[in-house]
Scaffold this motif. Structure first.
Motif, PDB file in Angstrom:
ATOM      1  N   LEU A 232      76.221 149.268  28.067  1.00 32.83           N
ATOM      2  CA  LEU A 232      75.567 149.692  26.399  1.00 32.83           C
ATOM      3  C   LEU A 232      74.627 148.483  26.245  1.00 32.83           C
ATOM      4  CD1 LEU A 232      75.178 151.054  23.730  1.00 32.83           C
ATOM      5  CD2 LEU A 232      77.175 149.273  22.808  1.00 32.83           C
ATOM      6  N   ILE A 233      73.518 148.908  26.396  1.00 33.98           N
ATOM      7  CA  ILE A 233      72.583 147.686  25.103  1.00 33.98           C
ATOM      8  C   ILE A 233      72.483 148.441  23.779  1.00 33.98           C
ATOM      9  CG2 ILE A 233      70.172 146.966  25.571  1.00 33.98           C
ATOM     10  CD1 ILE A 233      70.361 148.280  28.385  1.00 33.98           C
ATOM     11  N   HIS A 234      72.794 147.085  22.576  1.00 31.84           N
ATOM     12  CA  HIS A 234      72.559 146.498  21.911  1.00 31.84           C
ATOM     13  C   HIS A 234      71.882 145.932  20.998  1.00 31.84           C
ATOM     14  CE1 HIS A 234      74.020 147.530  17.183  1.00 31.84           C
ATOM     15  NE2 HIS A 234      74.706 148.528  17.512  1.00 31.84           N
ATOM     16  N   VAL A 235      70.554 146.581  20.753  1.00 29.92           N
ATOM     17  CA  VAL A 235      69.334 145.994  20.206  1.00 29.92           C
ATOM     18  C   VAL A 235      70.291 145.482  19.078  1.00 29.92           C
ATOM     19  CG1 VAL A 235      67.468 145.295  19.993  1.00 29.92           C
ATOM     20  CG2 VAL A 235      67.333 146.849  21.703  1.00 29.92           C
ATOM     21  N   GLY A 236      70.175 143.775  18.827  1.00 33.94           N
ATOM     22  CA  GLY A 236      70.427 143.292  16.881  1.00 33.94           C
ATOM     23  C   GLY A 236      71.662 143.751  17.086  1.00 33.94           C
ATOM     24  N   VAL A 237      72.040 143.098  15.517  1.00 35.72           N
ATOM     25  CA  VAL A 237      73.237 142.984  15.114  1.00 35.72           C
ATOM     26  C   VAL A 237      73.248 143.992  13.605  1.00 35.72           C
ATOM     27  CG1 VAL A 237      75.419 141.989  13.844  1.00 35.72           C
ATOM     28  CG2 VAL A 237      74.291 141.354  15.719  1.00 35.72           C
TER      29      VAL A 237
ATOM     30  N   PRO B  63      73.934 142.423  22.124  1.00 36.28           N
ATOM     31  CA  PRO B  63      74.939 142.399  23.508  1.00 36.28           C
ATOM     32  C   PRO B  63      73.884 143.346  24.731  1.00 36.28           C
ATOM     33  CG  PRO B  63      75.210 142.413  20.388  1.00 36.28           C
ATOM     34  CD  PRO B  63      74.044 142.553  20.503  1.00 36.28           C
ATOM     35  N   VAL B  64      74.600 143.156  25.775  1.00 36.14           N
ATOM     36  CA  VAL B  64      74.578 143.728  27.243  1.00 36.14           C
ATOM     37  C   VAL B  64      76.134 143.974  27.853  1.00 36.14           C
ATOM     38  CG1 VAL B  64      74.138 143.847  29.180  1.00 36.14           C
ATOM     39  CG2 VAL B  64      72.476 143.584  27.787  1.00 36.14           C
ATOM     40  N   ILE B  65      76.867 145.025  27.664  1.00 39.80           N
ATOM     41  CA  ILE B  65      78.274 145.257  27.326  1.00 39.80           C
ATOM     42  C   ILE B  65      78.382 146.435  28.258  1.00 39.80           C
ATOM     43  CG2 ILE B  65      79.858 146.508  25.862  1.00 39.80           C
ATOM     44  CD1 ILE B  65      79.454 143.759  24.836  1.00 39.80           C
ATOM     45  N   ILE B  66      79.860 146.123  29.057  1.00 39.80           N
ATOM     46  CA  ILE B  66      79.583 147.136  29.701  1.00 39.80           C
ATOM     47  C   ILE B  66      81.183 147.634  29.305  1.00 39.80           C
ATOM     48  CG2 ILE B  66      80.954 147.637  32.203  1.00 39.80           C
ATOM     49  CD1 ILE B  66      77.751 146.987  32.636  1.00 39.80           C
ATOM     50  N   PRO B  67      81.604 148.567  28.572  1.00 39.68           N
ATOM     51  CA  PRO B  67      82.287 148.912  27.890  1.00 39.68           C
ATOM     52  C   PRO B  67      83.863 149.508  28.727  1.00 39.68           C
ATOM     53  CG  PRO B  67      80.264 150.404  27.740  1.00 39.68           C
ATOM     54  CD  PRO B  67      80.200 149.778  28.158  1.00 39.68           C
TER      55      PRO B  67
END
Length: 163
Positions: free
Chosen positions: A81-86, A130-134
């Motif tokens: 998951l690449i989540h741009v900003g908060v 955030p760059v997440i491995i869920p």
């Protein structure tokens, strides 16, 4: 008799940054779900440019309707998951331009998404990404994280181990 048992093979995959900027620990993200790794392991990037590139060959598992986030799937089956900003979902897509859609195949280095850093900040939202491995992925055995200055599609930010 032993030939009936399949050996469990593990594979490590180096994942380069999807965004150019500074890779930092998730604890820097002003959102507890990310900062406390409730969603998974990974890093965050303080972007120096508003472009998201494919960090590997794979598929777009989901391009969120508001274009603030994208879920990619590696050929190993592991998703990122690449989540741009908060809280940028609140922008309802303003300041974001998607170049791919759910189901598309992508190549490492391909431009996936553009975002307007100044517009996001002017709206009062942090652009740290955030760059997440869920969590909850069966094949996932481990995630190693790297921080520092990174160039998109070049500098390693994660090494994942899969079986």
């Amino acid at each position: 008799m032993l030939s009936f048992f399949k050996k469990n093979k593990t594979q490590t995959i180096d994942i380069p940054a999807p965004i150019t900027g500074k890779a930092v620990d998730l604890s820097h993200v002003p959102d507890p779900a990310f900062a406390q790794k409730m969603m998974g392991q990974g890093i965050a990037i303080e972007p120096s440019e508003g472009k998201v590139y494919a960090p590997f060959d794979g598929n777009v598992a989901q391009m969120f309707k508001t274009k603030h986030a994208i879920m990619l799937e590696h050929s190993s089956g592991v998703q990122m998951l690449i989540h741009v900003g908060v809280d940028t979902v609140s922008l309802k897509g303003e300041g974001f331009q998607a170049h791919v859609a759910t189901g598309d195949s992508v190549k490492k280095g391909q431009l996936l998404l553009e975002f307007d850093i100044a517009q996001i900040q002017a709206a009062g939202y942090p652009v740290i990404t955030p760059v997440i491995i869920p969590d909850g992925q069966d094949a996932l055995q481990g995630v190693e994280e790297y921080t520092g200055s990174v160039t998109a599609a070049q500098d390693k930010v994660l090494t994942i181990t899969v079986s």
